[in-house]
Design an enzyme around this catalytic site. Structure first.
Site, PDB file in Angstrom:
ATOM      1  N   ASP A 203      69.597  22.297  62.536  1.00 20.80           N
ATOM      2  CA  ASP A 203      69.800  23.705  62.879  1.00 20.80           C
ATOM      3  C   ASP A 203      68.681  24.157  63.819  1.00 20.80           C
ATOM      4  O   ASP A 203      67.522  23.803  63.637  1.00 20.80           O
ATOM      5  CB  ASP A 203      69.805  24.563  61.611  1.00 20.80           C
ATOM      6  CG  ASP A 203      70.385  25.939  61.856  1.00 20.80           C
ATOM      7  OD1 ASP A 203      71.509  26.221  61.383  1.00 20.80           O
ATOM      8  OD2 ASP A 203      69.719  26.755  62.544  1.00 20.80           O
TER       9      ASP A 203
ATOM     10  N   VAL B 123      79.067  31.208  63.776  1.00 19.33           N
ATOM     11  CA  VAL B 123      79.708  30.266  64.704  1.00 19.33           C
ATOM     12  C   VAL B 123      81.094  29.920  64.158  1.00 19.33           C
ATOM     13  O   VAL B 123      81.211  29.363  63.056  1.00 19.33           O
ATOM     14  CB  VAL B 123      78.857  28.985  64.865  1.00 19.33           C
ATOM     15  CG1 VAL B 123      79.551  28.019  65.818  1.00 19.33           C
ATOM     16  CG2 VAL B 123      77.458  29.335  65.374  1.00 19.33           C
TER      17      VAL B 123
ATOM     18  N   HIS C  67      81.440  24.548  59.640  1.00 20.29           N
ATOM     19  CA  HIS C  67      80.207  23.775  59.515  1.00 20.29           C
ATOM     20  C   HIS C  67      79.666  23.925  58.107  1.00 20.29           C
ATOM     21  O   HIS C  67      79.862  24.949  57.448  1.00 20.29           O
ATOM     22  CB  HIS C  67      79.153  24.219  60.534  1.00 20.29           C
ATOM     23  CG  HIS C  67      78.880  25.698  60.544  1.00 20.29           C
ATOM     24  ND1 HIS C  67      79.715  26.589  61.179  1.00 20.29           N
ATOM     25  CD2 HIS C  67      77.870  26.426  60.005  1.00 20.29           C
ATOM     26  CE1 HIS C  67      79.230  27.807  61.032  1.00 20.29           C
ATOM     27  NE2 HIS C  67      78.116  27.750  60.315  1.00 20.29           N
TER      28      HIS C  67
HETATM   29  P1  AMP Z   1      76.550  30.497  60.220  1.00 20.03           P
HETATM   30  O1  AMP Z   1      75.956  31.863  59.962  1.00 20.03           O
HETATM   31  O2  AMP Z   1      76.874  29.770  58.947  1.00 20.03           O
HETATM   32  O3  AMP Z   1      77.708  30.550  61.189  1.00 20.03           O
HETATM   33  O4  AMP Z   1      75.386  29.643  60.863  1.00 20.03           O
HETATM   34  C1  AMP Z   1      75.335  29.217  62.177  1.00 20.03           C
HETATM   35  C2  AMP Z   1      74.078  28.393  62.328  1.00 20.03           C
HETATM   36  O5  AMP Z   1      74.112  27.763  63.592  1.00 20.03           O
HETATM   37  C3  AMP Z   1      72.784  29.211  62.265  1.00 20.03           C
HETATM   38  O6  AMP Z   1      71.970  28.707  61.203  1.00 20.03           O
HETATM   39  C4  AMP Z   1      72.139  28.969  63.637  1.00 20.03           C
HETATM   40  O7  AMP Z   1      70.736  28.862  63.574  1.00 20.03           O
HETATM   41  C5  AMP Z   1      72.795  27.668  64.056  1.00 20.03           C
HETATM   42  N1  AMP Z   1      72.858  27.445  65.491  1.00 20.03           N
HETATM   43  C6  AMP Z   1      73.299  28.306  66.450  1.00 20.03           C
HETATM   44  N2  AMP Z   1      73.235  27.742  67.669  1.00 20.03           N
HETATM   45  C7  AMP Z   1      72.762  26.483  67.469  1.00 20.03           C
HETATM   46  C8  AMP Z   1      72.469  25.380  68.337  1.00 20.03           C
HETATM   47  N3  AMP Z   1      72.641  25.464  69.671  1.00 20.03           N
HETATM   48  N4  AMP Z   1      71.982  24.250  67.800  1.00 20.03           N
HETATM   49  C9  AMP Z   1      71.787  24.146  66.465  1.00 20.03           C
HETATM   50  N5  AMP Z   1      72.057  25.139  65.592  1.00 20.03           N
HETATM   51  C10 AMP Z   1      72.524  26.286  66.089  1.00 20.03           C
END
Ligand code: AMP
Length: 120
Positions: A33, A100, A104
Protein backbone atom coordinates in the site's frame (compact mmCIF):
# COMPACT_ATOMS: atom_id res chain seq x y z
CA UNK A 1 -21.74 -0.32 -9.96
CA UNK A 2 -20.12 -0.53 -13.40
CA UNK A 3 -16.39 -1.20 -13.43
CA UNK A 4 -14.28 1.93 -14.06
CA UNK A 5 -11.29 0.99 -16.22
CA UNK A 6 -9.45 4.13 -15.20
CA UNK A 7 -9.30 3.33 -11.49
CA UNK A 8 -5.78 3.33 -10.03
CA UNK A 9 -5.54 -0.45 -9.60
CA UNK A 10 -6.63 -1.04 -13.20
CA UNK A 11 -3.82 1.31 -14.23
CA UNK A 12 -1.33 -0.61 -12.04
CA UNK A 13 -2.48 -3.88 -13.65
CA UNK A 14 -1.89 -2.39 -17.13
CA UNK A 15 1.59 -1.23 -16.06
CA UNK A 16 0.69 2.44 -16.54
CA UNK A 17 1.74 3.32 -13.01
CA UNK A 18 4.29 1.50 -10.85
CA UNK A 19 3.74 -0.56 -7.73
CA UNK A 20 5.97 -2.33 -5.23
CA UNK A 21 5.00 -5.86 -6.22
CA UNK A 22 5.24 -8.65 -3.65
CA UNK A 23 3.42 -11.45 -5.49
CA UNK A 24 1.89 -12.22 -8.86
CA UNK A 25 0.27 -15.22 -10.52
CA UNK A 26 -2.18 -15.72 -13.39
CA UNK A 27 -5.12 -14.32 -11.40
CA UNK A 28 -3.66 -12.16 -8.62
CA UNK A 29 -1.37 -9.18 -8.07
CA UNK A 30 -0.20 -8.07 -4.62
CA UNK A 31 1.76 -4.93 -3.78
CA UNK A 32 2.59 -2.63 -0.88
CA UNK A 33 0.00 0.00 0.00
CA UNK A 34 1.29 3.47 -0.91
CA UNK A 35 0.13 4.82 2.48
CA UNK A 36 0.83 1.98 4.91
CA UNK A 37 -1.17 1.85 8.13
CA UNK A 38 0.92 -0.93 9.69
CA UNK A 39 4.50 -2.21 9.25
CA UNK A 40 3.04 -4.80 6.87
CA UNK A 41 0.26 -3.38 4.68
CA UNK A 42 -0.17 -5.24 1.42
CA UNK A 43 -3.00 -5.03 -1.10
CA UNK A 44 -4.06 -8.26 -2.79
CA UNK A 45 -6.18 -7.81 -5.90
CA UNK A 46 -7.66 -10.02 -8.60
CA UNK A 47 -6.53 -9.27 -12.15
CA UNK A 48 -10.14 -9.47 -13.32
CA UNK A 49 -12.48 -6.50 -13.41
CA UNK A 50 -14.46 -6.76 -10.14
CA UNK A 51 -15.69 -3.78 -8.17
CA UNK A 52 -16.26 -5.40 -4.80
CA UNK A 53 -16.15 -8.60 -2.79
CA UNK A 54 -19.79 -9.38 -3.59
CA UNK A 55 -19.17 -8.77 -7.30
CA UNK A 56 -16.11 -11.06 -7.11
CA UNK A 57 -17.98 -13.76 -5.18
CA UNK A 58 -20.84 -13.70 -7.69
CA UNK A 59 -18.93 -13.40 -10.96
CA UNK A 60 -15.37 -14.68 -10.57
CA UNK A 61 -14.38 -18.23 -11.46
CA UNK A 62 -13.59 -20.79 -8.79
CA UNK A 63 -9.95 -20.60 -9.92
CA UNK A 64 -9.83 -16.82 -9.43
CA UNK A 65 -11.40 -17.08 -5.97
CA UNK A 66 -9.06 -19.88 -4.92
CA UNK A 67 -6.04 -17.97 -6.22
CA UNK A 68 -6.87 -14.90 -4.15
CA UNK A 69 -7.29 -16.88 -0.92
CA UNK A 70 -4.16 -18.90 -1.64
CA UNK A 71 -2.18 -15.69 -2.26
CA UNK A 72 -3.34 -14.14 1.02
CA UNK A 73 -2.12 -17.11 3.05
CA UNK A 74 1.14 -17.35 1.18
CA UNK A 75 1.89 -13.63 1.54
CA UNK A 76 1.08 -13.70 5.27
CA UNK A 77 3.56 -16.53 5.74
CA UNK A 78 6.24 -15.05 3.47
CA UNK A 79 6.05 -11.66 5.18
CA UNK A 80 6.49 -13.19 8.61
CA UNK A 81 3.13 -12.28 10.13
CA UNK A 82 1.43 -15.68 10.16
CA UNK A 83 2.66 -16.46 13.67
CA UNK A 84 2.47 -12.97 15.20
CA UNK A 85 -0.97 -12.37 13.70
CA UNK A 86 -2.50 -10.34 10.92
CA UNK A 87 -5.79 -8.93 9.69
CA UNK A 88 -7.43 -9.03 6.28
CA UNK A 89 -10.02 -6.41 5.42
CA UNK A 90 -11.98 -5.43 2.34
CA UNK A 91 -13.77 -2.09 2.27
CA UNK A 92 -16.90 -2.15 0.14
CA UNK A 93 -18.98 0.86 -0.77
CA UNK A 94 -19.64 4.20 0.92
CA UNK A 95 -20.26 2.94 4.48
CA UNK A 96 -16.83 1.31 4.48
CA UNK A 97 -15.14 4.28 2.73
CA UNK A 98 -13.95 2.24 -0.25
CA UNK A 99 -11.64 4.57 -2.20
CA UNK A 100 -10.60 2.41 -5.13
CA UNK A 101 -13.44 0.70 -7.06
CA UNK A 102 -11.45 -2.43 -7.92
CA UNK A 103 -11.93 -5.27 -5.41
CA UNK A 104 -8.95 -5.49 -3.08
CA UNK A 105 -8.06 -7.10 0.23
CA UNK A 106 -5.82 -5.31 2.70
CA UNK A 107 -3.39 -7.49 4.68
CA UNK A 108 -2.15 -5.78 7.84
CA UNK A 109 0.43 -7.03 10.33
CA UNK A 110 3.66 -6.32 12.14
CA UNK A 111 2.13 -4.64 15.18
CA UNK A 112 -0.77 -5.01 17.60
CA UNK A 113 -3.71 -4.12 15.38
CA UNK A 114 -6.08 -3.15 18.18
CA UNK A 115 -9.81 -3.78 18.28
CA UNK A 116 -11.74 -4.84 15.24
CA UNK A 117 -13.81 -1.71 14.61
CA UNK A 118 -13.91 1.85 15.88
CA UNK A 119 -16.73 2.03 18.40
CA UNK A 120 -19.05 5.05 18.24
P1 AMP B 1 -9.84 1.40 0.21
O1 AMP B 1 -10.26 2.54 1.11
O2 AMP B 1 -10.08 0.06 0.84
O3 AMP B 1 -10.42 1.53 -1.18
O4 AMP B 1 -8.26 1.50 0.12
C1 AMP B 1 -7.55 1.88 -1.01
C2 AMP B 1 -6.08 1.78 -0.66
O5 AMP B 1 -5.33 1.94 -1.84
C3 AMP B 1 -5.60 2.84 0.33
O6 AMP B 1 -5.05 2.20 1.48
C4 AMP B 1 -4.53 3.61 -0.46
O7 AMP B 1 -3.44 4.00 0.34
C5 AMP B 1 -4.14 2.58 -1.51
N1 AMP B 1 -3.59 3.14 -2.73
C6 AMP B 1 -4.10 4.14 -3.50
N2 AMP B 1 -3.33 4.36 -4.58
C7 AMP B 1 -2.31 3.46 -4.50
C8 AMP B 1 -1.18 3.17 -5.32
N3 AMP B 1 -0.92 3.86 -6.44
N4 AMP B 1 -0.34 2.19 -4.93
C9 AMP B 1 -0.57 1.49 -3.80
N5 AMP B 1 -1.63 1.70 -3.00
C10 AMP B 1 -2.47 2.67 -3.33
Amino acid sequence: MAYDRNNVFARILRGEIPCKKVYEDAHVLAFHDINPQAPTHILVIPKGEYVSLDDFAENATVEEIAALIHALGRIAREHGVADSGYRVLSNTGPAAHQEVPHFHVHLFGGRDLGGMLLRR
